[in-house]
Motif scaffolding. Structure first.
Motif, PDB file in Angstrom:
ATOM      1  N   ASP A  99       0.834  -1.192   0.000  1.00  0.00           N
ATOM      2  CA  ASP A  99       0.000   0.000   0.000  1.00  0.00           C
ATOM      3  C   ASP A  99       0.873   1.247   0.000  1.00  0.00           C
ATOM      4  N   ALA A 100       0.587   2.179  -0.896  1.00  0.00           N
ATOM      5  CA  ALA A 100       1.346   3.423  -0.971  1.00  0.00           C
ATOM      6  C   ALA A 100       1.238   4.241   0.312  1.00  0.00           C
ATOM      7  N   LEU A 108      -5.327   8.261  -5.191  1.00  0.00           N
ATOM      8  CA  LEU A 108      -5.179   7.900  -3.786  1.00  0.00           C
ATOM      9  C   LEU A 108      -6.109   8.742  -2.926  1.00  0.00           C
ATOM     10  N   PRO A 109      -6.713   8.148  -1.876  1.00  0.00           N
ATOM     11  CA  PRO A 109      -7.637   8.920  -1.041  1.00  0.00           C
ATOM     12  C   PRO A 109      -6.945  10.032  -0.264  1.00  0.00           C
ATOM     13  N   ALA A 116      -0.478  11.805   2.436  1.00  0.00           N
ATOM     14  CA  ALA A 116       0.081  10.733   3.262  1.00  0.00           C
ATOM     15  C   ALA A 116       1.030   9.872   2.441  1.00  0.00           C
ATOM     16  N   ALA A 117       0.726   9.663   1.167  1.00  0.00           N
ATOM     17  CA  ALA A 117       1.607   8.867   0.313  1.00  0.00           C
ATOM     18  C   ALA A 117       2.931   9.582   0.073  1.00  0.00           C
ATOM     19  N   VAL A 118       2.887  10.898  -0.123  1.00  0.00           N
ATOM     20  CA  VAL A 118       4.127  11.650  -0.331  1.00  0.00           C
ATOM     21  C   VAL A 118       4.971  11.623   0.950  1.00  0.00           C
ATOM     22  N   PHE A 138     -10.260  15.217  -9.557  1.00  0.00           N
ATOM     23  CA  PHE A 138      -8.870  15.001  -9.159  1.00  0.00           C
ATOM     24  C   PHE A 138      -8.139  16.337  -9.036  1.00  0.00           C
ATOM     25  N   PRO A 139      -8.272  17.016  -7.906  1.00  0.00           N
ATOM     26  CA  PRO A 139      -7.681  18.360  -7.778  1.00  0.00           C
ATOM     27  C   PRO A 139      -6.161  18.376  -7.739  1.00  0.00           C
ATOM     28  N   VAL A 140      -5.526  17.207  -7.554  1.00  0.00           N
ATOM     29  CA  VAL A 140      -4.068  17.169  -7.449  1.00  0.00           C
ATOM     30  C   VAL A 140      -3.386  17.282  -8.816  1.00  0.00           C
ATOM     31  N   CYS A 141      -4.162  17.386  -9.875  1.00  0.00           N
ATOM     32  CA  CYS A 141      -3.567  17.319 -11.215  1.00  0.00           C
ATOM     33  C   CYS A 141      -3.057  18.664 -11.720  1.00  0.00           C
TER      34      CYS A 141
END
Length: 252
Positions: free
Chosen positions: A74-75, A97-98, A102-104, A154-157
């Motif tokens: 899991d990332a 990713l939700p 946290a993944a970064v 997807f606002p992270v784009c």
């Protein structure tokens, strides 16, 4: 989407400019497009592809030779020790990713001081021309489709949200750059038929439509596309790439 991912991976690796011999982690490796590019371009000491889907991990093992190896994980909770990698990368994953922050932070945890954390995501908001044309056509036919558009979901784009994720994770020397590749379709069928596969937001939406509505969407989209005399459709796809380094603490 998959046909363009290797092109973006190549451009991303050129932009990173990493030296040979590092210890790499590819988070959310999918079927191994970025892992294979790392292996080909950087002669890593080791490279681990981590993938949540066991099926994708099996495909990656079959496609990418050693020194690459693949694990299921899991990332958001990497099965990797602190400061054990030189570079952690992720290709076309953060949007899905939700909790991408946290993944970064997890990627930063496993990278040594001064090491690199980098990723790229499709620009669903503006840069994916064939998807932008698709959703614009869908909303013309069915205004309720606007809520499914990846550009809204997807606002992270975009560069600013990406930069904020890296900064909040404590990374320094953060840089963001666009990567643009050509997406040339042999004809309308080449572009349209993948939308009939039923997998992913846009194909899932198409699969749920009544046949008559699907036909109107097809015709609306066809009319909105720039078509060459030979029938080919030439568009572009943009990803945003980001990189940053884990800080090096001053010595005593």
């Amino acid at each position: 989407m998959g046909r363009w991912s290797r092109l973006v991976a190549d451009e991303f690796m050129t932009w990173l400019g990493c030296a040979d011999g590092g210890r790499w982690l590819d988070v959310g490796c999918g079927t191994g497009a970025l892992t294979a590019t790392v292996t080909d371009r950087c002669r890593p000491r080791c490279v681990v592809g981590l993938e949540r889907s066991a099926g994708f991990a099996v495909s990656a093992r079959a496609a990418v030779p050693p020194p690459a190896r693949f694990v299921v994980g899991d990332a958001l909770s990497l099965p990797v020790g602190d400061e054990t990698c030189d570079v952690a990368v992720s290709g076309l994953v953060l949007n899905f990713l939700p909790t991408p922050g946290a993944a970064v932070a997890e990627a930063a945890r496993v990278v040594r001081p001064g090491g690199l954390v980098a990723a790229y995501v499709w620009d669903y908001a503006e840069g994916m021309a064939f998807l932008r044309r698709f959703w614009d056509a869908a909303v013309t036919v069915d205004p309720s489709a606007a809520s499914l558009d990846e550009g809204h979901r997807f606002p992270v784009c975009r560069p600013d949200p990406l930069r904020a994720l890296w900064t909040e994770a404590g990374l320094v020397d953060v840089a963001v750059a666009p990567i643009e590749v050509s997406t040339v379709f042999a004809g309308f069928a080449d572009l349209w038929e993948p939308f009939l596969a039923g997998q992913g937001p846009a194909p899932g939406y198409v699969a749920a439509l009544a046949p008559a509505t699907r036909g109107r969407l097809r015709d609306t989209l066809r009319g909105a596309l720039p078509t060459r005399p030979d029938g080919a459709i030439a568009l572009t796809a943009r990803a945003w790439a980001i990189r940053g380094r884990t800080p090096v603490l001053p010595g005593p």
